[in-house]
Write an enzyme that holds these catalytic residues in place. Structure first.
Site, PDB file in Angstrom:
ATOM      1  N   GLU A   1      24.136 -10.477  -1.475  1.00 56.93           N
ATOM      2  CA  GLU A   1      23.236 -11.622  -1.429  1.00 56.93           C
ATOM      3  C   GLU A   1      24.058 -12.858  -1.087  1.00 56.93           C
ATOM      4  O   GLU A   1      25.020 -13.162  -1.791  1.00 56.93           O
ATOM      5  CB  GLU A   1      22.661 -11.851  -2.833  1.00 56.93           C
ATOM      6  CG  GLU A   1      21.314 -11.282  -3.067  1.00 56.93           C
ATOM      7  CD  GLU A   1      20.769 -11.669  -4.446  1.00 56.93           C
ATOM      8  OE1 GLU A   1      21.473 -11.501  -5.444  1.00 56.93           O
ATOM      9  OE2 GLU A   1      19.626 -12.120  -4.497  1.00 56.93           O
TER      10      GLU A   1
ATOM     11  N   LYS B   1      16.790 -17.369 -23.718  1.00 59.59           N
ATOM     12  CA  LYS B   1      18.034 -18.050 -23.386  1.00 59.59           C
ATOM     13  C   LYS B   1      17.965 -18.429 -21.907  1.00 59.59           C
ATOM     14  O   LYS B   1      18.063 -17.581 -21.031  1.00 59.59           O
ATOM     15  CB  LYS B   1      19.259 -17.164 -23.614  1.00 59.59           C
ATOM     16  CG  LYS B   1      20.543 -17.993 -23.564  1.00 59.59           C
ATOM     17  CD  LYS B   1      21.764 -17.250 -23.073  1.00 59.59           C
ATOM     18  CE  LYS B   1      21.836 -17.072 -21.594  1.00 59.59           C
ATOM     19  NZ  LYS B   1      21.966 -18.330 -20.810  1.00 59.59           N
ATOM     20  N   PRO B   2      17.771 -19.731 -21.638  1.00 63.73           N
ATOM     21  CA  PRO B   2      17.700 -20.138 -20.233  1.00 63.73           C
ATOM     22  C   PRO B   2      19.103 -20.220 -19.628  1.00 63.73           C
ATOM     23  O   PRO B   2      20.107 -20.215 -20.350  1.00 63.73           O
ATOM     24  CB  PRO B   2      17.068 -21.531 -20.317  1.00 63.73           C
ATOM     25  CG  PRO B   2      17.452 -22.059 -21.656  1.00 63.73           C
ATOM     26  CD  PRO B   2      17.589 -20.868 -22.577  1.00 63.73           C
TER      27      PRO B   2
ATOM     28  N   GLU C   1      14.728  -7.947 -13.415  1.00 59.67           N
ATOM     29  CA  GLU C   1      14.430  -8.415 -12.062  1.00 59.67           C
ATOM     30  C   GLU C   1      15.762  -8.905 -11.516  1.00 59.67           C
ATOM     31  O   GLU C   1      16.232  -9.974 -11.878  1.00 59.67           O
ATOM     32  CB  GLU C   1      13.365  -9.514 -12.136  1.00 59.67           C
ATOM     33  CG  GLU C   1      12.564  -9.633 -10.870  1.00 59.67           C
ATOM     34  CD  GLU C   1      13.167 -10.651  -9.929  1.00 59.67           C
ATOM     35  OE1 GLU C   1      14.062 -10.236  -9.151  1.00 59.67           O
ATOM     36  OE2 GLU C   1      12.784 -11.822  -9.977  1.00 59.67           O
ATOM     37  N   LEU C   2      16.393  -8.076 -10.685  1.00 61.71           N
ATOM     38  CA  LEU C   2      17.792  -8.296 -10.330  1.00 61.71           C
ATOM     39  C   LEU C   2      17.942  -8.769  -8.884  1.00 61.71           C
ATOM     40  O   LEU C   2      17.017  -9.311  -8.303  1.00 61.71           O
ATOM     41  CB  LEU C   2      18.579  -7.010 -10.604  1.00 61.71           C
ATOM     42  CG  LEU C   2      18.377  -6.456 -12.036  1.00 61.71           C
ATOM     43  CD1 LEU C   2      19.117  -5.149 -12.229  1.00 61.71           C
ATOM     44  CD2 LEU C   2      18.790  -7.476 -13.084  1.00 61.71           C
TER      45      LEU C   2
ATOM     46  N   CYS D   1      16.011 -14.713  -4.849  1.00 55.76           N
ATOM     47  CA  CYS D   1      16.355 -13.288  -4.781  1.00 55.76           C
ATOM     48  C   CYS D   1      15.490 -12.560  -3.760  1.00 55.76           C
ATOM     49  O   CYS D   1      15.776 -11.430  -3.400  1.00 55.76           O
ATOM     50  CB  CYS D   1      16.235 -12.656  -6.158  1.00 55.76           C
ATOM     51  SG  CYS D   1      14.672 -13.041  -6.944  1.00 55.76           S
TER      52      CYS D   1
HETATM   53  P1  ADP Z   1      23.185 -15.854 -11.287  1.00 60.34           P
HETATM   54  O1  ADP Z   1      24.043 -15.095 -10.355  1.00 60.34           O
HETATM   55  O2  ADP Z   1      21.813 -16.132 -10.786  1.00 60.34           O
HETATM   56  O3  ADP Z   1      23.858 -17.036 -11.935  1.00 60.34           O
HETATM   57  P2  ADP Z   1      23.537 -14.368 -13.699  1.00 60.34           P
HETATM   58  O4  ADP Z   1      23.124 -12.953 -13.825  1.00 60.34           O
HETATM   59  O5  ADP Z   1      24.975 -14.683 -13.765  1.00 60.34           O
HETATM   60  O6  ADP Z   1      22.848 -14.826 -12.368  1.00 60.34           O
HETATM   61  O7  ADP Z   1      22.800 -15.267 -14.763  1.00 60.34           O
HETATM   62  C1  ADP Z   1      21.450 -15.122 -15.112  1.00 60.34           C
HETATM   63  C2  ADP Z   1      21.306 -15.378 -16.590  1.00 60.34           C
HETATM   64  O8  ADP Z   1      22.114 -14.438 -17.292  1.00 60.34           O
HETATM   65  C3  ADP Z   1      21.767 -16.754 -17.041  1.00 60.34           C
HETATM   66  O9  ADP Z   1      20.896 -17.188 -18.074  1.00 60.34           O
HETATM   67  C4  ADP Z   1      23.153 -16.472 -17.601  1.00 60.34           C
HETATM   68  O10 ADP Z   1      23.569 -17.377 -18.591  1.00 60.34           O
HETATM   69  C5  ADP Z   1      22.935 -15.115 -18.224  1.00 60.34           C
HETATM   70  N1  ADP Z   1      24.158 -14.337 -18.439  1.00 60.34           N
HETATM   71  C6  ADP Z   1      25.264 -14.277 -17.681  1.00 60.34           C
HETATM   72  N2  ADP Z   1      26.152 -13.414 -18.213  1.00 60.34           N
HETATM   73  C7  ADP Z   1      25.581 -12.906 -19.344  1.00 60.34           C
HETATM   74  C8  ADP Z   1      25.973 -11.955 -20.332  1.00 60.34           C
HETATM   75  N3  ADP Z   1      27.133 -11.314 -20.273  1.00 60.34           N
HETATM   76  N4  ADP Z   1      25.100 -11.691 -21.336  1.00 60.34           N
HETATM   77  C9  ADP Z   1      23.907 -12.309 -21.394  1.00 60.34           C
HETATM   78  N5  ADP Z   1      23.486 -13.200 -20.500  1.00 60.34           N
HETATM   79  C10 ADP Z   1      24.300 -13.499 -19.482  1.00 60.34           C
END
Ligand code: ADP
Length: 498
Positions: free
Chosen positions: A397, A188-189, A266-267, A300
Site C-alpha cells: 500500500e 482506543k483511537p 478491516e486491514l 485502504c
Molecule cells: P496505520 O498503518 O494506519 O498507522 P496501524 O495498524 O499501525 O495502522 O494503527 C492502527 C491502530 O492500531 C492505531 O490505533 C494504533 O495505535 C494501533 N496499534 C498499533 N500497534 C498496536 C499494537 N501493537 N497493539 C494494539 N494497537 C496497536
C-alpha cells in the site's frame, strides 16, 4: 503568529476539543499526568495534549464496560435506538466543528472532513434502526414434543481499535452496531487523531449514552501495544474490532487467540483499478482521480494499481495527468483545496521510496515526484507510467498521492495481475461490455468491487475484505452480525396432546 487552528472557530469548537480520556462516564487525566501531543500535520503545531494511558487505564475502562453491560443490554432495543438517534442528530448538528477538528488533526480538506463526519453519522442512524431488527428464528422441530428456537444476544464488552485516516467514521462504524446490539465498548483511537474520538464521546454523553457504555482510552504509539494487549487478552472482552494495518491486525489476532475472542479485522488493501477499452474514458478518469487522491491517497480502498488496456492507455495517461496537475494542494482549511498534507514524516518517506523504487526499475514520471512547497508533509500529486509487477507499488500500500499506471493487453492477463496480491479489500473496473462486467466482477478476489463507480462506502452496504485484508463486514444489516451471538434453545417435554 500562526496557530494550530487557522480557520475561524464556531462556538461549539472549544466544547468539543477535549484533552482528557473518557472512562466510566468521567473525563480523566493520566494518574501521573503522562500525556502526548496532538499535532496539526499542515503546520506542525501542537493542537493540544491528551493522556498517554497504559495497561492500568485500559483495565479500568474494561471494568467499567463490564459493569455497564447488564443495564445496557436489558434496555429495550427501541430505547437504545432512540439514544443512538440522538447521538446521530448531535453529530449532524455539530458537523462543522467536528469537521474542523478532524481536518486540523488529520489534514484532509474541510469539505472531505465534513463528508466523513456525516457519513459516520449515517452509520449511527442506520444502526439506531437496525438494532430493532435483530430477529431470531424458529426452526422446524426434529422431535414432536420439542421446539427449536434461535435467539440473538449481544456478544458483551467490545474492544475497538481505530486508525487515523478516517478518525470519525471508522469509530461510528464499529461503535454504533455494537451499542445497537446491546454491547458496551472500550475504544482506543489512533495516536495521531484522538480528538475526533473524544469529540464523539462528548456528544455520546450528551445524547444520554450511560456511563461505562462507551469509553475512549487515548494512548501514544509507544503505549498502544500495552493497551492493545490488555484489550485483546482480558477475559471479559468478548470481541475485538480493529481497522488498521495487516501487520498490527495479525498481532491482535494472535493475542486474541488466548481467550478465543470474536474478531473483526478491516486491514490493508492494494486496490486494482482497471480500465478496459470499452470504458467511458471521461468517467474512468474522473473515477480514478476520486479514488486515488481522496484523503491524499491515504485510504485502504484507494486505487493503488491503475491498469489501463493498451487501446486507450496513452489517451488515459494524457487526460489523467492533466487532471492530476490541476489538483490543488494545501492545508485543509484553505478554500478549494483537494489534497491535504500526509499524516507524518514516515508517510512521506514511504511515498518517496515507492517512487524511487519505481523509477529505478524503469517507470516514467508524468508529473509530481517530490515534496510540495506548501509544507514539509505536503507531497505533489504524482503519476508514474509503465509500471511493472516487480515494483513495490505492486505489492505494498503506498498510502499517498501517487498513481501508478500499468499497461495490459487482455482480460485474462489483467485479472491474473489484479488478483496477484495478498490483499483482497476493494477493486474497481470500468467497462461498458455487459458480459465483461459480470465475468470480471466474479473473477476478482476482493470483498468489494466498484463497477464504473469509485465511491464504495455507505452505511447500507457491507464493507470488508477477503484474504489478508480481513475478516467480517461493517455497515449494512450484515454489520450487526459481528456483535451478536446466536443462542439455540431446545424446549422439550411439550405434551403433544392436551
Ligand atoms: P496505520 O498503518 O494506519 O498507522 P496501524 O495498524 O499501525 O495502522 O494503527 C492502527 C491502530 O492500531 C492505531 O490505533 C494504533 O495505535 C494501533 N496499534 C498499533 N500497534 C498496536 C499494537 N501493537 N497493539 C494494539 N494497537 C496497536
Amino acid at each position: 503568529m500562526t496557530t494550530a487552528v487557522t480557520k475561524a472557530q464556531p462556538a461549539d469548537y472549544e466544547t468539543l476539543l477535549r484533552s482528557q480520556s473518557y472512562i466510566d462516564g468521567a473525563w480523566v487525566t493520566h494518574p501521573d499526568g503522562k500525556n502526548f501531543a496532538v499535532i496539526n500535520p499542515a503546520n506542525g503545531l501542537v493542537i493540544t495534549h491528551v493522556p498517554d494511558m497504559g495497561a492500568a487505564e485500559a483495565f479500568q475502562a474494561i471494568e467499567s464496560a463490564v459493569r455497564a453491560f447488564p443495564g445496557w443490554r436489558q434496555m429495550l432495543a427501541r430505547d437504545r435506538g432512540r439514544i443512538l438517534r440522538r447521538w446521530n442528530d448531535l453529530i449532524v448538528a455539530h458537523a462543522d466543528s467536528l469537521a474542523m477538528l478532524l481536518s486540523t488533526e488529520q489534514g484532509k480538506p474541510f469539505a472531505e472532513a465534513r463528508g466523513e463526519v456525516l457519513s459516520g453519522a449515517a452509520s449511527v442512524e442506520w444502526f439506531a434502526e437496525e438494532g430493532q431488527r435483530i430477529y431470531g428464528d424458529t426452526i422446524p422441530t426434529h422431535k414432536a414434543d420439542a421446539r427449536v428456537i434461535v435467539t440473538k444476544e449481544p456478544v458483551g464488552v467490545v474492544a475497538a481499535i481505530t486508525p487515523w485516516n478516517f478518525p470519525s467514521s471508522m469509530i461510528t462504524r464499529k461503535v454504533a452496531p455494537a451499542l445497537a446490539a446491546g454491547c458496551t465498548v472500550v475504544l482506543k483511537p489512533a495516536e495521531d487523531t484522538p480528538l475526533s474520538a473524544l469529540a464523539l464521546a462528548v456528544l455520546a454523553e450528551e445524547a444520554g449514552i450511560p456511563a461505562g457504555v462507551f469509553n475512549v482510552v487515548t494512548a501514544s504509539l509507544a503505549s498502544a501495544p500495552a493497551v492493545g494487549e490488555v484489550l485483546t487478552t482480558h477475559p471479559q472482552v468478548r470481541k475485538v474490532s480493529f481497522t488498521g494495518s495487516t501487520e498490527v491486525g495479525k498481532i491482535l489476532m494472535r493475542q486474541s487467540a488466548s481467550t478465543v475472542k470474536r474478531l473483526s479485522l478491516e486491514l490493508g488493501g492494494n486496490a486494482p483499478f482497471i480500465i478496459f477499452n470499452s470504458a467511458d474514458l471521461e468517467r474512468a478518469v474522473e473515477g480514478a482521480i476520486g479514488s486515488k487522491f481522496r484523503n491524499a491517497g491515504q485510504t485502504c480502498i484507494c486505487a493503488n494499481r491503475i491498469y489501463v488496456q493498451d487501446g486507450i492507455y496513452d489517451e488515459f495517461a494524457r487526460l489523467f495527468t492533466e487532471r492530476v496537475k490541476a489538483l490543488k494542494v494545501g492545508a485543509g482549511d484553505q478554500p478549494g483545496v483537494q489534497v491535504g498534507p500526509l499524516i507524518n514524516q514516515p508517510a512521506i518517506d514511504k511515498v518517496m521510496q515507492h517512487i524511487v523504487d519505481a523509477q529505478a526499475q524503469g517507470a516514467r514520471l508524468l508529473c509530481g515526484g517530490a515534496g510540495h512547497e506548501a509544507g514539509s508533509l505536503f507531497f505533489q500529486p504524482t503519476v508514474l507510467a509503465d509500471m511493472t509487477p516487480a515494483m513495490r507499488i505492486s505489492r505494498e500500500e503506498t498510502f499517498g498521492p501517487v498513481a501508478g499506471l500499468f499497461r495490459f493487453h487482455d482480460e485474462a492477463e489483467v485479472i491474473r495481475l489484479a488478483n496477484d496480491t495478498a490483499y483482497g479489500l476493494a477493486s474497481y473496473f470500468y467497462s461498458r461490455d455487459l458480459g465483461q462486467v459480470f465475468r470480471v466482477a466474479e473473477a476478482l478476489e476482493y470483498g468489494m468491487v466498484g463497477i464504473n463507480e469509485p465511491l464504495l462506502a455507505t452505511a447500507s452496504a457491507p464493507f470488508g475484505g477477503v484474504k489478508e485484508s480481513g475478516i467480517g463486514r461493517e455497515g449494512s444489516h450484515y454489520g450487526i452480525d459481528d456483535f451478536i451471538n446466536i443462542k439455540y434453545l431446545l424446549v422439550g417435554g411439550l405434551s403433544v396432546t392436551p
